[in-house]
Motif scaffolding. Structure first.
Motif, PDB file in Angstrom:
ATOM      1  N   LEU A  26       6.533  10.424  -2.351  1.00  0.00           N
ATOM      2  CA  LEU A  26       6.666   9.198  -1.573  1.00  0.00           C
ATOM      3  C   LEU A  26       5.426   8.329  -1.752  1.00  0.00           C
ATOM      4  O   LEU A  26       4.308   8.843  -1.885  1.00  0.00           O
ATOM      5  N   VAL A  27       5.624   7.006  -1.735  1.00  0.00           N
ATOM      6  CA  VAL A  27       4.489   6.085  -1.790  1.00  0.00           C
ATOM      7  C   VAL A  27       3.576   6.292  -0.583  1.00  0.00           C
ATOM      8  O   VAL A  27       2.359   6.409  -0.714  1.00  0.00           O
ATOM      9  N   GLY A  28       4.162   6.339   0.603  1.00  0.00           N
ATOM     10  CA  GLY A  28       3.388   6.426   1.828  1.00  0.00           C
ATOM     11  C   GLY A  28       2.527   7.672   1.882  1.00  0.00           C
ATOM     12  O   GLY A  28       3.009   8.776   1.644  1.00  0.00           O
ATOM     13  N   GLY A  29       1.251   7.493   2.182  1.00  0.00           N
ATOM     14  CA  GLY A  29       0.335   8.607   2.287  1.00  0.00           C
ATOM     15  C   GLY A  29      -0.278   9.025   0.969  1.00  0.00           C
ATOM     16  O   GLY A  29      -1.204   9.846   0.952  1.00  0.00           O
ATOM     17  N   ASP A  30       0.208   8.468  -0.158  1.00  0.00           N
ATOM     18  CA  ASP A  30      -0.336   8.870  -1.459  1.00  0.00           C
ATOM     19  C   ASP A  30      -0.882   7.678  -2.247  1.00  0.00           C
ATOM     20  O   ASP A  30      -1.868   7.814  -2.956  1.00  0.00           O
ATOM     21  N   MET A  31      -0.237   6.496  -2.122  1.00  0.00           N
ATOM     22  CA  MET A  31      -0.751   5.322  -2.825  1.00  0.00           C
ATOM     23  C   MET A  31      -2.053   4.869  -2.177  1.00  0.00           C
ATOM     24  O   MET A  31      -2.144   4.735  -0.955  1.00  0.00           O
ATOM     25  N   ILE A  32      -3.066   4.617  -2.993  1.00  0.00           N
ATOM     26  CA  ILE A  32      -4.396   4.273  -2.479  1.00  0.00           C
ATOM     27  C   ILE A  32      -4.497   2.784  -2.162  1.00  0.00           C
ATOM     28  O   ILE A  32      -4.938   2.398  -1.076  1.00  0.00           O
ATOM     29  N   TYR A  33      -4.104   1.936  -3.108  1.00  0.00           N
ATOM     30  CA  TYR A  33      -4.180   0.483  -2.925  1.00  0.00           C
ATOM     31  C   TYR A  33      -2.770  -0.099  -2.998  1.00  0.00           C
ATOM     32  O   TYR A  33      -2.195  -0.209  -4.079  1.00  0.00           O
ATOM     33  N   PRO A  34      -2.174  -0.471  -1.861  1.00  0.00           N
ATOM     34  CA  PRO A  34      -0.810  -1.002  -1.846  1.00  0.00           C
ATOM     35  C   PRO A  34      -0.752  -2.403  -2.444  1.00  0.00           C
ATOM     36  O   PRO A  34      -1.784  -3.030  -2.745  1.00  0.00           O
ATOM     37  N   PRO A  35       0.471  -2.934  -2.623  1.00  0.00           N
ATOM     38  CA  PRO A  35       0.638  -4.215  -3.312  1.00  0.00           C
ATOM     39  C   PRO A  35      -0.182  -5.364  -2.749  1.00  0.00           C
ATOM     40  O   PRO A  35      -0.706  -6.173  -3.519  1.00  0.00           O
ATOM     41  N   LEU A  36      -0.302  -5.459  -1.444  1.00  0.00           N
ATOM     42  CA  LEU A  36      -1.057  -6.581  -0.881  1.00  0.00           C
ATOM     43  C   LEU A  36      -2.498  -6.564  -1.379  1.00  0.00           C
ATOM     44  O   LEU A  36      -3.022  -7.581  -1.848  1.00  0.00           O
ATOM     45  N   GLN A  37      -3.157  -5.422  -1.310  1.00  0.00           N
ATOM     46  CA  GLN A  37      -4.541  -5.332  -1.777  1.00  0.00           C
ATOM     47  C   GLN A  37      -4.637  -5.594  -3.275  1.00  0.00           C
ATOM     48  O   GLN A  37      -5.559  -6.265  -3.749  1.00  0.00           O
ATOM     49  N   ALA A  38      -3.692  -5.046  -4.019  1.00  0.00           N
ATOM     50  CA  ALA A  38      -3.726  -5.221  -5.478  1.00  0.00           C
ATOM     51  C   ALA A  38      -3.614  -6.689  -5.853  1.00  0.00           C
ATOM     52  O   ALA A  38      -4.378  -7.197  -6.683  1.00  0.00           O
ATOM     53  N   LEU A  39      -2.663  -7.396  -5.247  1.00  0.00           N
ATOM     54  CA  LEU A  39      -2.456  -8.800  -5.598  1.00  0.00           C
ATOM     55  C   LEU A  39      -3.576  -9.685  -5.077  1.00  0.00           C
ATOM     56  O   LEU A  39      -3.948 -10.677  -5.716  1.00  0.00           O
ATOM     57  N   GLN A  40      -4.141  -9.345  -3.931  1.00  0.00           N
ATOM     58  CA  GLN A  40      -5.301 -10.098  -3.448  1.00  0.00           C
ATOM     59  C   GLN A  40      -6.460  -9.978  -4.425  1.00  0.00           C
ATOM     60  O   GLN A  40      -7.172 -10.950  -4.694  1.00  0.00           O
ATOM     61  N   SER A  41      -6.645  -8.790  -4.975  1.00  0.00           N
ATOM     62  CA  SER A  41      -7.714  -8.578  -5.954  1.00  0.00           C
ATOM     63  C   SER A  41      -7.424  -9.317  -7.252  1.00  0.00           C
ATOM     64  O   SER A  41      -8.291 -10.003  -7.805  1.00  0.00           O
ATOM     65  N   LEU A  42      -6.201  -9.200  -7.747  1.00  0.00           N
ATOM     66  CA  LEU A  42      -5.834  -9.844  -9.008  1.00  0.00           C
ATOM     67  C   LEU A  42      -6.026 -11.347  -8.954  1.00  0.00           C
ATOM     68  O   LEU A  42      -6.534 -11.959  -9.902  1.00  0.00           O
ATOM     69  N   THR A  43      -5.622 -11.951  -7.863  1.00  0.00           N
ATOM     70  CA  THR A  43      -5.644 -13.411  -7.798  1.00  0.00           C
ATOM     71  C   THR A  43      -7.045 -13.976  -7.577  1.00  0.00           C
ATOM     72  O   THR A  43      -7.215 -15.192  -7.555  1.00  0.00           O
ATOM     73  N   ARG A  44      -8.035 -13.114  -7.457  1.00  0.00           N
ATOM     74  CA  ARG A  44      -9.409 -13.603  -7.472  1.00  0.00           C
ATOM     75  C   ARG A  44      -9.832 -14.023  -8.879  1.00  0.00           C
ATOM     76  O   ARG A  44     -10.743 -14.845  -9.029  1.00  0.00           O
ATOM     77  N   PHE A  45      -9.185 -13.460  -9.912  1.00  0.00           N
ATOM     78  CA  PHE A  45      -9.630 -13.748 -11.278  1.00  0.00           C
ATOM     79  C   PHE A  45      -8.495 -13.991 -12.264  1.00  0.00           C
ATOM     80  O   PHE A  45      -8.745 -14.354 -13.410  1.00  0.00           O
ATOM     81  N   GLN A  46      -7.232 -13.845 -11.842  1.00  0.00           N
ATOM     82  CA  GLN A  46      -6.109 -13.825 -12.774  1.00  0.00           C
ATOM     83  C   GLN A  46      -4.968 -14.697 -12.267  1.00  0.00           C
ATOM     84  O   GLN A  46      -4.494 -14.510 -11.147  1.00  0.00           O
ATOM     85  N   ASP A  47      -4.542 -15.674 -13.068  1.00  0.00           N
ATOM     86  CA  ASP A  47      -3.289 -16.360 -12.769  1.00  0.00           C
ATOM     87  C   ASP A  47      -2.131 -15.389 -12.922  1.00  0.00           C
ATOM     88  O   ASP A  47      -2.152 -14.510 -13.794  1.00  0.00           O
TER      89      ASP A  47
END
Length: 317
Positions: A210-231
């Motif tokens: 399951l994603v829950g409890g095992d994924m470290i960085y969920p989509p919100l964090q990932a996309l917030q990070s990406l959009t700091r430097f990536q279109d």
């Protein structure tokens, strides 16, 4: 209720309870289709065709950006001999030429010895997202149009000694995608943590988490990070990592310590000599099935089924 989009050589379809309804659209790319939501909603379900009569392609068209998160499941991090608490949020790129359909062959290049699998949830971007865009829980469902099953196929003997992710994961057919692009509304996207990733090889379960409890960085964090430097653009694909169960795992600690004392060429020679006895690496004719869904079936991304084919050293099948 989710909307599942299918793609064939002659167009786009909406999966219905009894088959598939053709979408009346001129869209030739995933990004163009997502901009034509009215056509998706207007698909005529009164005369569906059986899905098994369609030859399905990847619902994510190419060219596009393919961006992947590294070591993003705690179980996989531990299996790799690392501490999840120390893992930063990092990305790598794959060539979109590696995208293949949900039932296409996975072709191992002749020079590759150790072919591995990684079932992953792919986020499909729903609109153009310029650098600096503010992404929050409130607008996340506007940025993520939907999700797909993906497999981050990896040539480990290229990836590890060279730390060369791009080449090791970008050979043609190394990114099976589909069968469906499942569009999610805001409420459905909030169930992301309930998705379960499963991968089987020749019917034997290799990955199940399951994603829950095992994924470290969920989509919100990932996309917030990406959009700091990536279109990002509509139709781009962001892969979110894989859980434990891949063929590759860390050696026992004493062997790892001894290996660290060796010169790099000797270390990797010894490492891959041990890996030669690992029967989990993909072999010619293996059937790889990847499935992602919630346990109650309310969100079901479908099953992809790919057969492994070995090419000869010269590149011929």
């Amino acid at each position: 209720m989710t909307t599942a989009i299918l793609r064939t050589a002659d167009g786009w379809w909406v999966r219905t309870p009894t088959g598939a309804a053709k979408i009346d659209t001129n869209a030739t790319s995933t990004g163009e289709l997502l901009a034509d939501r009215a056509a998706i909603d207007a698909a005529d379900a009164s005369d569906p065709v059986p899905v098994d009569t369609l030859t399905l392609l990847s619902p994510v068209s190419r060219p596009c950006r393919v961006i992947a998160q590294m070591t993003n499941f705690a179980s996989h991090v531990k299996d790799s001999g690392m501490n999840p608490a120390t893992i930063p949020l990092t990305f790598f790129r794959k060539s979109s030429a590696s995208i293949t359909g949900p039932f296409g062959d996975i072709v191992k290049p002749g020079h590759v010895r150790f072919l591995d699998y990684e079932v992953e949830i792919g986020l499909v971007i729903g609109r153009d997202v310029p650098v600096g865009t503010t992404i929050t829980e409130a607008n996340l469902s506007e940025v993520i149009a939907g999700v797909v099953v993906t497999n981050d196929v990896s040539a480990r003997d290229v990836q590890l000694p060279q730390t060369q992710f791009y080449e090791a994961k970008s050979y043609p057919s190394f990114t099976p995608v589909g069968p469906a692009l499942v569009l999610l509304d805001a409420d459905e996207l909030r169930r992301f943590a309930e998705l379960r990733l499963r991968l089987r090889v020749n019917g034997a379960v290799r990955q199940d988490m399951l994603v829950g409890g095992d994924m470290i960085y969920p989509p919100l964090q990932a996309l917030q990070s990406l959009t700091r430097f990536q279109d990002l653009s509509a139709g781009d694909l962001v892969m979110t990592g894989t859980p434990a169960g891949t063929a590759l795992s860390a050696p026992p600690k004493p062997i790892e310590i001894i290996g660290s004392l060796l010169p790099p060429d000797l270390k990797w020679k010894a490492f891959f000599k041990r890996q030669a006895g690992n029967t989990k690496y993909l072999r010619d004719g293996d059937v790889v099935e990847a499935v992602i869904a919630t346990d109650d079936g309310a969100i079901d991304l479908g099953t992809q089924r790919n057969i492994v084919r070995y090419s000869q050293p010269g590149g011929a099948p």
